[in-house]
Motif scaffolding. Structure first.
Motif, PDB file in Angstrom:
ATOM      1  N   PRO A 236       0.831  -1.206   0.000  1.00  0.00           N
ATOM      2  CA  PRO A 236       0.000   0.000   0.000  1.00  0.00           C
ATOM      3  C   PRO A 236       0.870   1.262   0.000  1.00  0.00           C
ATOM      4  O   PRO A 236       1.871   1.334   0.720  1.00  0.00           O
ATOM      5  N   VAL A 237       0.486   2.212  -0.811  1.00  0.00           N
ATOM      6  CA  VAL A 237       1.122   3.542  -0.833  1.00  0.00           C
ATOM      7  C   VAL A 237      -0.026   4.515  -0.598  1.00  0.00           C
ATOM      8  O   VAL A 237      -0.488   5.207  -1.492  1.00  0.00           O
ATOM      9  N   ASP A 238      -0.501   4.535   0.646  1.00  0.00           N
ATOM     10  CA  ASP A 238      -1.828   5.087   0.896  1.00  0.00           C
ATOM     11  C   ASP A 238      -1.932   5.962   2.134  1.00  0.00           C
ATOM     12  O   ASP A 238      -3.039   6.238   2.612  1.00  0.00           O
ATOM     13  N   GLY A 239      -0.780   6.398   2.669  1.00  0.00           N
ATOM     14  CA  GLY A 239      -0.845   7.273   3.832  1.00  0.00           C
ATOM     15  C   GLY A 239      -1.490   6.644   5.042  1.00  0.00           C
ATOM     16  O   GLY A 239      -1.884   7.346   5.979  1.00  0.00           O
ATOM     17  N   GLY A 240      -1.631   5.312   5.031  1.00  0.00           N
ATOM     18  CA  GLY A 240      -2.163   4.606   6.185  1.00  0.00           C
ATOM     19  C   GLY A 240      -3.646   4.331   6.177  1.00  0.00           C
ATOM     20  O   GLY A 240      -4.170   3.711   7.114  1.00  0.00           O
ATOM     21  N   ILE A 241      -4.369   4.734   5.119  1.00  0.00           N
ATOM     22  CA  ILE A 241      -5.829   4.623   5.172  1.00  0.00           C
ATOM     23  C   ILE A 241      -6.305   3.181   5.206  1.00  0.00           C
ATOM     24  O   ILE A 241      -7.334   2.866   5.805  1.00  0.00           O
TER      25      ILE A 241
END
Length: 256
Positions: A236-241
């Motif tokens: 994931p490259v998702d800022g933690g969402i």
């Protein structure tokens, strides 16, 4: 002998960032896109910066087009990396999803990767290499666009299946799963609501959305020797969402 990477959707923001970074990292890059003028422009920019790049036309939803693009790419050199980046979402909700829009989402976001893998797999399996599929957090959880999400979920599982099947041939298969990425695809929504990014970032643990460069860095890592023992991974490259939403945690704990 130079090693080549074939990047679909290279005329777009994320694909262009991937192509640029791979060129900086020493890859010769084949910029593949249905918008051939944009692919040409990206390849020209890479060459102007001192890299090696060529452009090819491809419609990843058309088997004959993919086969022709693969032949052109392999005629240029030794393709050892495939980045299945091309994709976009069509119907936003199930209520707006008819069969035609369902098929568009499936064709572009799942079938296109399958066709590209099929076109290059004999060459990759014969000499080793790496594949990176462009997934999405939508393939992990519910963030709208159900048809697109189903296609991305299929792509993520295909990634795992092929990592197991291709592993004995020294072909690594991984995926990245971006969350919201600030690209031109958001321009229409920004025109309707200039505050859309403020609203969206409120749900991200890091409090910001990604840039194309963030996604490109993850792809370049998965193609690199630093990831030589990594396969079957969805990054994931998702800022933690996908890990959780701050407001929900706060509501559940009520400050305790």
């Amino acid at each position: 002998m130079s090693r080549w990477a074939f990047v679909t959707g290279a005329g777009g923001d994320i694909g262009g960032a991937i192509a640029d970074l791979l060129a900086v990292r020493g890859w010769s890059v084949i910029c593949a896109d249905i918008a051939h003028d944009r692919a040409e422009a990206r390849a020209a920019a890479i060459r102007a910066a001192g890299g090696v790049a060529e452009a090819v036309y491809v419609d990843v939803t058309d088997e004959a087009s993919v086969a022709a693009a693969a032949r052109a790419a392999l005629a240029l050199g030794d393709v050892r990396a495939l980045v299945n980046n091309a994709g976009r979402a069509f119907a936003p909700t199930m209520a707006t999803t008819d069969y035609a829009s369902w098929r568009r989402d499936m064709a572009l976001n799942l079938d296109g990767a399958f066709l590209c893998i099929r076109a290059f797999q004999d060459h990759l399996l014969a000499g080793g290499g790496a594949i990176v599929n462009m997934g999405s957090v939508n393939g992990i959880g519910m963030y709208g666009n159900p048809a697109y999400s189903a296609a991305k979920a299929g792509l993520l599982h295909l990634t795992r299946c092929l990592a197991v099947e291709f592993g004995p041939h020294q072909v690594r298969v991984n995926a990245v799963a971006p969350g919201t990425v600030r690209t031109q695809a958001w321009n229409e929504r920004l025109a309707v609501n200039p505050n859309v990014f403020d609203e969206v970032t409120a749900y991200y643990p890091l409090g910001r959305v990604a840039t194309p460069a963030h996604v490109a860095a993850a792809v370049a890592f998965l193609l690199s020797e630093d990831a030589a023992h990594i396969t079957g991974v969805v990054l994931p490259v998702d800022g933690g969402i996908s890990a959780g939403i701050p407001q929900l945690s706060a509501a559940i704990t009520q400050g305790h």
